[in-house]
Scaffold this motif. Sequence first.
Motif, PDB file in Angstrom:
ATOM      1  N   GLU A 200       0.897  -1.186   0.150  1.00  0.00           N
ATOM      2  CA  GLU A 200       0.103   0.128  -0.193  1.00  0.00           C
ATOM      3  C   GLU A 200       0.945   1.196  -0.304  1.00  0.00           C
ATOM      4  OE1 GLU A 200      -3.365   0.656  -0.232  1.00  0.00           O
ATOM      5  OE2 GLU A 200      -3.420  -1.332  -0.859  1.00  0.00           O
ATOM      6  N   ALA A 203       2.048   1.728  -3.361  1.00  0.00           N
ATOM      7  CA  ALA A 203       1.111   2.375  -4.232  1.00  0.00           C
ATOM      8  C   ALA A 203       0.681   3.675  -4.135  1.00  0.00           C
ATOM      9  CB  ALA A 203      -0.438   1.409  -3.924  1.00  0.00           C
ATOM     10  N   ASP A 204       0.827   4.313  -2.714  1.00  0.00           N
ATOM     11  CA  ASP A 204       0.653   5.617  -2.215  1.00  0.00           C
ATOM     12  C   ASP A 204       1.842   6.552  -3.076  1.00  0.00           C
ATOM     13  OD1 ASP A 204      -1.611   5.111  -1.035  1.00  0.00           O
ATOM     14  OD2 ASP A 204      -0.638   5.117   0.991  1.00  0.00           O
ATOM     15  N   VAL A 208       3.494   1.151  -7.509  1.00  0.00           N
ATOM     16  CA  VAL A 208       2.767   0.122  -8.082  1.00  0.00           C
ATOM     17  C   VAL A 208       1.253   0.663  -8.469  1.00  0.00           C
ATOM     18  CG1 VAL A 208       4.367  -1.667  -6.958  1.00  0.00           C
ATOM     19  CG2 VAL A 208       1.977  -0.811  -5.857  1.00  0.00           C
ATOM     20  N   GLU A 209       0.559  -0.380  -8.821  1.00  0.00           N
ATOM     21  CA  GLU A 209      -0.806   0.138  -9.355  1.00  0.00           C
ATOM     22  C   GLU A 209      -1.658  -1.103  -8.864  1.00  0.00           C
ATOM     23  OE1 GLU A 209      -1.390  -0.938 -14.156  1.00  0.00           O
ATOM     24  OE2 GLU A 209      -0.599   1.247 -13.352  1.00  0.00           O
ATOM     25  N   ARG A 210      -2.908  -0.776  -8.116  1.00  0.00           N
ATOM     26  CA  ARG A 210      -3.754  -1.720  -7.566  1.00  0.00           C
ATOM     27  C   ARG A 210      -4.492  -2.063  -8.759  1.00  0.00           C
ATOM     28  NH1 ARG A 210      -4.002   2.726  -4.284  1.00  0.00           N
ATOM     29  NH2 ARG A 210      -3.006   2.585  -2.109  1.00  0.00           N
ATOM     30  N   SER A 211      -5.143  -3.427  -8.645  1.00  0.00           N
ATOM     31  CA  SER A 211      -6.141  -3.607  -9.503  1.00  0.00           C
ATOM     32  C   SER A 211      -6.762  -4.939  -8.800  1.00  0.00           C
ATOM     33  CB  SER A 211      -5.779  -4.270 -10.810  1.00  0.00           C
ATOM     34  OG  SER A 211      -4.790  -5.235 -10.722  1.00  0.00           O
ATOM     35  N   THR A 222      -7.121  -7.915  -3.929  1.00  0.00           N
ATOM     36  CA  THR A 222      -6.307  -6.590  -4.481  1.00  0.00           C
ATOM     37  C   THR A 222      -4.829  -7.299  -5.147  1.00  0.00           C
ATOM     38  OG1 THR A 222      -7.201  -4.974  -3.235  1.00  0.00           O
ATOM     39  CG2 THR A 222      -5.249  -4.452  -4.139  1.00  0.00           C
ATOM     40  N   TYR A 224      -1.070  -6.231  -7.011  1.00  0.00           N
ATOM     41  CA  TYR A 224      -0.162  -5.077  -7.253  1.00  0.00           C
ATOM     42  C   TYR A 224       0.728  -5.258  -8.044  1.00  0.00           C
ATOM     43  CZ  TYR A 224      -2.097  -3.924  -2.609  1.00  0.00           C
ATOM     44  OH  TYR A 224      -2.870  -3.725  -1.542  1.00  0.00           O
ATOM     45  N   TRP A 226       3.947  -3.686 -10.786  1.00  0.00           N
ATOM     46  CA  TRP A 226       4.938  -2.495 -10.676  1.00  0.00           C
ATOM     47  C   TRP A 226       4.919  -1.777 -11.832  1.00  0.00           C
ATOM     48  CZ3 TRP A 226       8.295  -1.298  -6.939  1.00  0.00           C
ATOM     49  CH2 TRP A 226       9.237  -0.393  -7.343  1.00  0.00           C
ATOM     50  N   ARG A 227       4.791  -0.522 -11.772  1.00  0.00           N
ATOM     51  CA  ARG A 227       4.446   0.597 -12.833  1.00  0.00           C
ATOM     52  C   ARG A 227       5.720   0.638 -13.744  1.00  0.00           C
ATOM     53  NH1 ARG A 227       0.527   4.455 -12.688  1.00  0.00           N
ATOM     54  NH2 ARG A 227      -0.734   4.656 -10.842  1.00  0.00           N
TER      55      ARG A 227
END
Length: 227
Positions: A200, A203-204, A208-211, A222, A224, A226-227
């Motif tokens: 988390e 993500a903040d 990383v992006e959550r899906s 959930t 995660y 990596w962007r």
Amino acid sequence: MIGVLLVDDEALTLELHRSYVERIPGFEVVAECAGARAALTAILESPQRERIDLVLLDMTMPDGSGTDVLRHLRARSADVDVIAITSVRDAHTVRQVIALGATHYLVKPFAFATFRERLEHYRAYREQTRSTTGSATQSEIDALLGARSPTSSALRLPKGLSAASLARVSDAVRERGPLSASEAGEALEMSRVAARRYLEHLADLGRVERSHRYGTRGRPETEYLWR
């Protein structure tokens, strides 16, 4: 891979820094130098110069200082980034190094976790600079400045989180993702709750992006990436 040039006049220090770099995914040592003149030759003239992205630069060497090396590099518009690694702590040298464009200033001695933080931070800065094209928005400019600063929120961890564990979770998601908190916890031998806190936090930070992952039964989980 980010190619690293190590510059230090002490053989044991070169060996230590090489072992540190080898432990961080995405970085590789492409050359080593024991002096200022050799460093300039490697960066500006050697066949390996195209592979050097980052220089870990000592400030005190028998044949020249790190600030001398930086001045020559900036005068030649060399396309490399520099992290100063030194036992020199005086404010005048720090100001000079920062003015000459060093990305970080790391004071010896330091633990591996600190070294890893700086390189992870540099990687985030590098990724941000390469993803920003054309006319930058104010938020993109702020992100670039924040990624370059060693005192940015990326290094101010919430209470209860450690930099070393954050780096381990980051590597796991980067190499094996997408991962759920349960999968990350199992892979890293930590609790699901602890893994979720690190995920988390990433993500903040926008790392990383959550899906949602939909299984055959129950509520979605959930994951995660990596962007």
